[in-house]
Design an enzyme around this catalytic site. Structure first.
Site, PDB file in Angstrom:
ATOM      1  N   THR A  36       0.833  -1.209   0.000  1.00 38.86           N
ATOM      2  CA  THR A  36       0.000   0.000   0.000  1.00 38.86           C
ATOM      3  C   THR A  36       0.865   1.256   0.000  1.00 38.86           C
ATOM      4  OG1 THR A  36      -0.094  -0.327   2.379  1.00 38.86           O
ATOM      5  CG2 THR A  36      -2.062  -0.935   1.148  1.00 38.86           C
ATOM      6  N   SER A  68      32.037  -5.984   5.319  1.00 36.42           N
ATOM      7  CA  SER A  68      30.853  -6.448   6.049  1.00 36.42           C
ATOM      8  C   SER A  68      31.156  -7.837   6.612  1.00 36.42           C
ATOM      9  CB  SER A  68      29.655  -6.526   5.105  1.00 36.42           C
ATOM     10  OG  SER A  68      28.638  -7.306   5.686  1.00 36.42           O
ATOM     11  N   GLY A 123      17.702 -10.442   2.734  1.00 33.10           N
ATOM     12  CA  GLY A 123      16.707 -10.773   1.722  1.00 33.10           C
ATOM     13  C   GLY A 123      15.528 -11.549   2.268  1.00 33.10           C
ATOM     14  N   GLY A 125      12.916 -10.126   3.764  1.00 31.77           N
ATOM     15  CA  GLY A 125      11.741  -9.269   3.875  1.00 31.77           C
ATOM     16  C   GLY A 125      11.654  -8.563   5.213  1.00 31.77           C
ATOM     17  N   LEU A 126      12.781  -8.490   5.929  1.00 33.18           N
ATOM     18  CA  LEU A 126      12.781  -7.772   7.216  1.00 33.18           C
ATOM     19  C   LEU A 126      13.588  -6.479   7.097  1.00 33.18           C
ATOM     20  CD1 LEU A 126      13.278 -10.826   9.619  1.00 33.18           C
ATOM     21  CD2 LEU A 126      11.139  -9.684   9.017  1.00 33.18           C
ATOM     22  N   SER A 127      13.758  -6.036   5.866  1.00 34.66           N
ATOM     23  CA  SER A 127      14.384  -4.739   5.586  1.00 34.66           C
ATOM     24  C   SER A 127      15.857  -4.659   5.935  1.00 34.66           C
ATOM     25  CB  SER A 127      13.646  -3.605   6.296  1.00 34.66           C
ATOM     26  OG  SER A 127      12.410  -3.431   5.711  1.00 34.66           O
ATOM     27  N   SER A 129      18.052  -4.234   3.769  1.00 32.94           N
ATOM     28  CA  SER A 129      18.609  -3.159   2.932  1.00 32.94           C
ATOM     29  C   SER A 129      18.289  -1.777   3.498  1.00 32.94           C
ATOM     30  CB  SER A 129      18.155  -3.279   1.475  1.00 32.94           C
ATOM     31  OG  SER A 129      16.904  -3.858   1.362  1.00 32.94           O
ATOM     32  N   ASP A 174       9.737   0.974   4.718  1.00 31.41           N
ATOM     33  CA  ASP A 174      10.858   0.340   5.422  1.00 31.41           C
ATOM     34  C   ASP A 174      11.791   1.385   6.020  1.00 31.41           C
ATOM     35  OD1 ASP A 174       9.635  -1.763   4.230  1.00 31.41           O
ATOM     36  OD2 ASP A 174      11.248  -2.217   2.819  1.00 31.41           O
ATOM     37  N   TYR A 224       8.532  -6.945  -8.103  1.00 33.04           N
ATOM     38  CA  TYR A 224       8.074  -5.823  -7.272  1.00 33.04           C
ATOM     39  C   TYR A 224       7.798  -4.604  -8.161  1.00 33.04           C
ATOM     40  CZ  TYR A 224       8.036  -2.330  -3.571  1.00 33.04           C
ATOM     41  OH  TYR A 224       7.668  -1.311  -2.721  1.00 33.04           O
TER      42      TYR A 224
HETATM   43  C1  GLA Z   1       9.065  -3.836   0.387  1.00 29.75           C
HETATM   44  C2  GLA Z   1       9.233  -2.371   0.050  1.00 29.75           C
HETATM   45  C3  GLA Z   1       8.227  -1.517   0.823  1.00 29.75           C
HETATM   46  C4  GLA Z   1       6.805  -2.052   0.668  1.00 29.75           C
HETATM   47  C5  GLA Z   1       6.752  -3.566   0.910  1.00 29.75           C
HETATM   48  C6  GLA Z   1       5.404  -4.150   0.582  1.00 29.75           C
HETATM   49  O1  GLA Z   1       9.404  -4.078   1.718  1.00 29.75           O
HETATM   50  O2  GLA Z   1      10.541  -1.933   0.331  1.00 29.75           O
HETATM   51  O3  GLA Z   1       8.324  -0.169   0.415  1.00 29.75           O
HETATM   52  O4  GLA Z   1       6.286  -1.720  -0.578  1.00 29.75           O
HETATM   53  O5  GLA Z   1       7.724  -4.260   0.156  1.00 29.75           O
HETATM   54  O6  GLA Z   1       4.435  -3.661   1.439  1.00 29.75           O
END
Ligand code: GLA
Length: 388
Positions: A36, A68, A123, A125-127, A129, A174, A224
């Site tokens: 969103t 790193s 990688g 999905g916990l950010s 990056s 994120d 994405y």
């Molecule tokens: C990734 C992106 C975010 C967001 C999510 C999905 O984490 O970096 O900006 O779009 O996917 O909600």
């Protein structure tokens, strides 16, 4: 942790009379409001206690050195050449940030040695990056910028770095979550206005379990960007009926009146996800404020189902973790979190079944996919900071 990192730093770069500065930026888990953010909608993430540590030391050379503990690739780049991308390497995240900082008049003015040390799975999905980006921006702002930039400004700058330099068209969620996070709070963020509210996460008797599929995410970035452009196509088609700037401005009923203008079935499904997810996010925050955790859990389930059916970003691994979790009594809700295509799920579960959850879901997942899942109990922590 700090002492260990210091020892490692000296092992890598040797000793000098210059002080070593330490910083930390967390990862995040999004509780609800998925895909969103780049549609101007709502999200509800929180920062977690896992993240990226960064040790920094100034030098008299004219180069930036990157090391790193998570990746083999190292580099030494002269301050003059810092604007070039380096293959697909991890250093593109800090490089992107260094460039954005330079653009706004906060360049790295002296040579530096950098050692990154992350404990978030990469990688997943916990950010990881956003965490690397934000810790880089924070240190530059601190050492070379006199702390001129606010946390919100740092978040936006890091998003720009990812969009412009790395080439992923991510939204703001994120970077905002890892900059602005607060212990035991989640962030209810309006991604259109960047207005936000820190909502206390009173989980009495409940835990948030993060389950990692450990699936290698192939092509996740390009898929994405594809979703993002599908949403843009939906806005274009809907704008024939009524001009809208993004999907986030539509309520579900309004969307249903206008959806006939979208002829492509797939584009229609994508838009339906975004508009309905936005409402679920608003409803979930209300439920949390009323301590109605059953409703919160139900909305998490509905969110996943829409990401599966309409947005099509889940896949066998995420769906299996969610399905197996939901079979267990005491699981209030379970959904994928982050971009999808692999990565993690987040589940809201009664404290007393945490162990059962890990054992039962882990075994069923292995059985169905052949992969071992990892489980973490989410500890909700603070945003990026200097460690002193
Ligand atoms: C990734 C992106 C975010 C967001 C999510 C999905 O984490 O970096 O900006 O779009 O996917 O909600």
């Amino acid at each position: 942790m700090r002492e260990k990192l210091k020892t490692k730093f000296i092992e890598v770069y040797g000793s000098s009379d210059q002080p070593i500065h330490m910083y930390f930026s967390p990862g995040r888990v999004n509780l609800i409001g998925e895909h969103t953010d780049y549609n101007g909608g709502f999200v509800f993430p929180c920062a977690i206690s896992y993240g990226t540590y960064l040790a920094v030391r100034l030098t008299n050379s004219e180069t930036v050195k990157f090391t790193s503990t998570n990746f083999d690739f190292t580099a030494e780049i002269s301050l003059e050449k810092i604007s070039e991308k380096v293959g697909n390497e991890w250093i593109n995240y800090p490089l992107g940030v260094i460039n954005e900082m330079k653009k706004i008049g906060i360049p790295i003015k002296k040579g530096v040695e950098l050692l990154f040390d992350g404990n978030i799975p990469n990688g997943a999905g916990l950010s990881s990056s956003a965490s690397i980006e934000t810790v880089t921006a924070y240190f530059i702002n601190n050492i070379f910028g006199n702390n001129r930039l606010s946390r919100e400004e740092l978040a936006k700058l890091c998003q720009n770095a990812e969009n412009n330099f790395v080439g992923v068209n991510c939204g703001i969620m994120d970077q905002f979550a890892v900059s602005m996070g607060k212990t035991n709070h989640a962030i209810f963020l309006n991604c259109d206005t960047l207005g936000y509210e820190l909502v206390p996460l009173n989980l009495s008797g409940l835990k948030l379990i993060i389950s990692n599929t450990n699936k290698q995410r192939k092509l996740a970035d390009s898929k994405y960007n594809e979703r993002r452009s599908e949403c843009e196509q939906a806005v274009k088609a809907l704008s024939h009926v009524k001009k809208i700037r993004n999907l986030g401005v539509l309520k579900l009923a309004q969307f249903q009146e206008m959806e006939g203008s979208i002829s492509d079935k797939i584009i229609k499904k994508r838009a339906l996800h975004v508009v309905s997810e936005d409402q679920r996010c608003i409803d979930a925050v209300d439920a949390l404020k009323e301590a109605d955790m059953n409703t919160f859990g139900r909305l998490m389930n509905e969110s996943h189902d829409s990401l599966k059916e309409n947005y099509e970003v889940t896949g066998l691994e995420l769906d299996t973790l969610v399905e197996e979790a939901r079979k267990i009594k005491g699981v209030l809700g379970s959904r994928m979190t982050g971009a999808g295509f692999g990565g993690c799920t987040v589940s809201l579960v009664k404290e007393e079944i945490v162990e059962e959850f890990i054992n039962v879901v882990g075994a069923a997942y292995k059985n169905k996919t052949g992969l071992n899942a990892d489980f973490y109990i989410a500890d909700v922590g603070n945003g990026v900071r200097k460690l002193s």
